[in-house]
Design a protein around this motif. Structure first.
Motif, PDB file in Angstrom:
ATOM      1  N   GLY A  58       0.822  -1.210   0.000  1.00 23.57           N
ATOM      2  CA  GLY A  58       0.000   0.000   0.000  1.00 23.57           C
ATOM      3  C   GLY A  58       0.847   1.247   0.000  1.00 23.57           C
ATOM      4  N   ALA A  59       2.024   1.158  -0.643  1.00 32.16           N
ATOM      5  CA  ALA A  59       2.949   2.290  -0.655  1.00 32.16           C
ATOM      6  C   ALA A  59       3.315   2.638  -2.081  1.00 32.16           C
ATOM      7  CB  ALA A  59       4.219   1.944   0.130  1.00 32.16           C
ATOM      8  N   SER A  60       3.615   3.898  -2.282  1.00 28.65           N
ATOM      9  CA  SER A  60       4.060   4.360  -3.591  1.00 28.65           C
ATOM     10  C   SER A  60       5.574   4.553  -3.561  1.00 28.65           C
ATOM     11  CB  SER A  60       3.392   5.696  -3.937  1.00 28.65           C
ATOM     12  OG  SER A  60       3.827   6.690  -3.015  1.00 28.65           O
ATOM     13  N   THR A  61       6.134   4.763  -4.741  1.00 29.30           N
ATOM     14  CA  THR A  61       7.568   5.059  -4.803  1.00 29.30           C
ATOM     15  C   THR A  61       7.877   6.323  -4.007  1.00 29.30           C
ATOM     16  OG1 THR A  61       7.675   4.062  -6.994  1.00 29.30           O
ATOM     17  CG2 THR A  61       9.514   5.475  -6.355  1.00 29.30           C
ATOM     18  N   TYR A  62       6.955   7.281  -4.040  1.00 24.59           N
ATOM     19  CA  TYR A  62       7.148   8.517  -3.276  1.00 24.59           C
ATOM     20  C   TYR A  62       7.228   8.222  -1.783  1.00 24.59           C
ATOM     21  CZ  TYR A  62       6.054  12.895  -0.939  1.00 24.59           C
ATOM     22  OH  TYR A  62       6.081  13.970  -0.095  1.00 24.59           O
ATOM     23  N   GLN A  63       6.315   7.361  -1.283  1.00 30.73           N
ATOM     24  CA  GLN A  63       6.325   7.019   0.141  1.00 30.73           C
ATOM     25  C   GLN A  63       7.592   6.257   0.506  1.00 30.73           C
ATOM     26  OE1 GLN A  63       2.453   5.117  -0.145  1.00 30.73           O
ATOM     27  NE2 GLN A  63       1.665   6.465   1.478  1.00 30.73           N
ATOM     28  N   LEU A  64       8.047   5.393  -0.399  1.00 28.78           N
ATOM     29  CA  LEU A  64       9.287   4.658  -0.174  1.00 28.78           C
ATOM     30  C   LEU A  64      10.442   5.640  -0.019  1.00 28.78           C
ATOM     31  CD1 LEU A  64      10.539   1.729  -0.207  1.00 28.78           C
ATOM     32  CD2 LEU A  64      11.115   2.196  -2.585  1.00 28.78           C
ATOM     33  N   CYS A  65      10.500   6.614  -0.907  1.00 26.95           N
ATOM     34  CA  CYS A  65      11.568   7.625  -0.829  1.00 26.95           C
ATOM     35  C   CYS A  65      11.455   8.455   0.442  1.00 26.95           C
ATOM     36  CB  CYS A  65      11.522   8.536  -2.055  1.00 26.95           C
ATOM     37  SG  CYS A  65      11.983   7.713  -3.590  1.00 26.95           S
TER      38      CYS A  65
END
Length: 305
Positions: A58-65
């Motif tokens: 439930g995460a985006s690349t943005y949230q990962l960063c």
């Protein structure tokens, strides 16, 4: 040692936040072994696998960063704090002050950051300017209240303290001593040592902090003229430093012993110790500490080292 800023550790953090096992995260995307290897930094996922894992989390690349960025900020702050400590240990408080100024804004992100920042800030004030001792004491009290708002400083020997809290209280002891409040300093130091003895966690960091607290207490007892008690804590610090292999404290311990020996009338023994300390401090880059030792010897013993 695990890299807390790696892609794998970030995925592990997100997985644990969502209470997923590696098998549950991997299902339909890749094998659990692949997830394990990614989390342990032994394999880079393909784009398709990474997209699938992030979708399951439930995460985006943005949230990962963003998580990665926060972890990197943690590491940056820890590195700056470590560098500040090293500068203070080497007797370079002006450089430490400049580094601390750059840490002010980031220290406000978390109570633990702010506590460490306030403690290091107080340390530089104690070292740089005797006129700022009252402010240093206030900063240390503020730091303690961030995590122990109701702590009674006259009765805490049975209270569990974090290493940061113990270090803040430990720094209060020499600050009170330099302010001429020797009896207050000794009472606080004795309370702190008993508290630390009651909750010894067996780590080297805790042992390091305790040795520093014992030396601070020895200083206040020395200033009170309680030389036998001062030597008892110096000898205890000496023994613990040898047992734990924390040899960086040895010059400070020997300097404390020499001062007390001199005050007890053992001039030759004290001078013999002091003749070895200043050159060793110079050798290890502690030039300002070495200068302080030489000044003390000149002022109190009339001898040039």
């Amino acid at each position: 040692m695990e890299d807390n800023n790696s892609l794998g550790s970030t995925i592990r953090l997100l997985r644990k936040e969502r209470h997923l096992t590696q098998e549950e995260l991997a299902e339909g995307i890749c094998s659990p072994v692949t997830v394990s290897r990614v989390e342990n930094g032994r394999q880079m996922p393909t784009k398709a696998v990474l997209d699938g894992l992030l979708s399951r989390l439930g995460a985006s690349t943005y949230q990962l960063c963003d998580v990665y960025y926060k972890n990197e900020r943690d590491s940056e702050f820890a590195r700056a704090a470590k560098r500040t400590r090293a500068l203070l240990h080497r007797g370079r408080p002006d450089e430490a002050r400049k580094l601390l100024d750059s840490m002010d804004e980031s220290s406000r992100e978390r109570p633990s950051y702010r506590q460490l920042y306030l403690m290091l800030n107080a340390s530089t004030l104690i070292t740089i300017d005797g006129s700022e001792l009252g402010r240093a004491l206030d900063l240390l009290d503020q730091a303690i209240r961030l995590t122990k708002p109701t702590l009674r400083l006259d009765d805490f020997r049975h209270t569990l303290l974090s290493p940061a809290e113990a270090e803040c209280i430990g720094l209060m002891v020499p600050t009170l001593c330099y302010l001429g409040r020797h009896a207050d300093a000794s009472r606080l130091g004795e309370e702190l040592i008993e508290s630390m003895d009651n909750q010894d966690n067996g780590t080297q960091d805790w042992a390091d902090d305790k040795i520093g607290c014992e030396l601070n207490l020895a200083l206040s007892l020395e200033q009170e003229g309680r030389y036998a008690e001062s030597l008892r804590y110096i000898e205890r610090a000496h023994s613990e430093a040898l047992d734990e292999g924390i040899l960086t404290y040895m010059p400070v311990i020997l300097y404390a012993e020499a001062r007390v020996r001199y005050r007890e009338g053992q001039r030759d023994e004290a001078l013999g110790i002091l003749r070895h300390i200043a050159p060793y401090m110079d050798l290890t880059g502690q030039h300002e500490h070495a200068a302080a030792v030489r000044n003390w010897v000149q002022e109190n013993m009339g001898v040039r080292l």
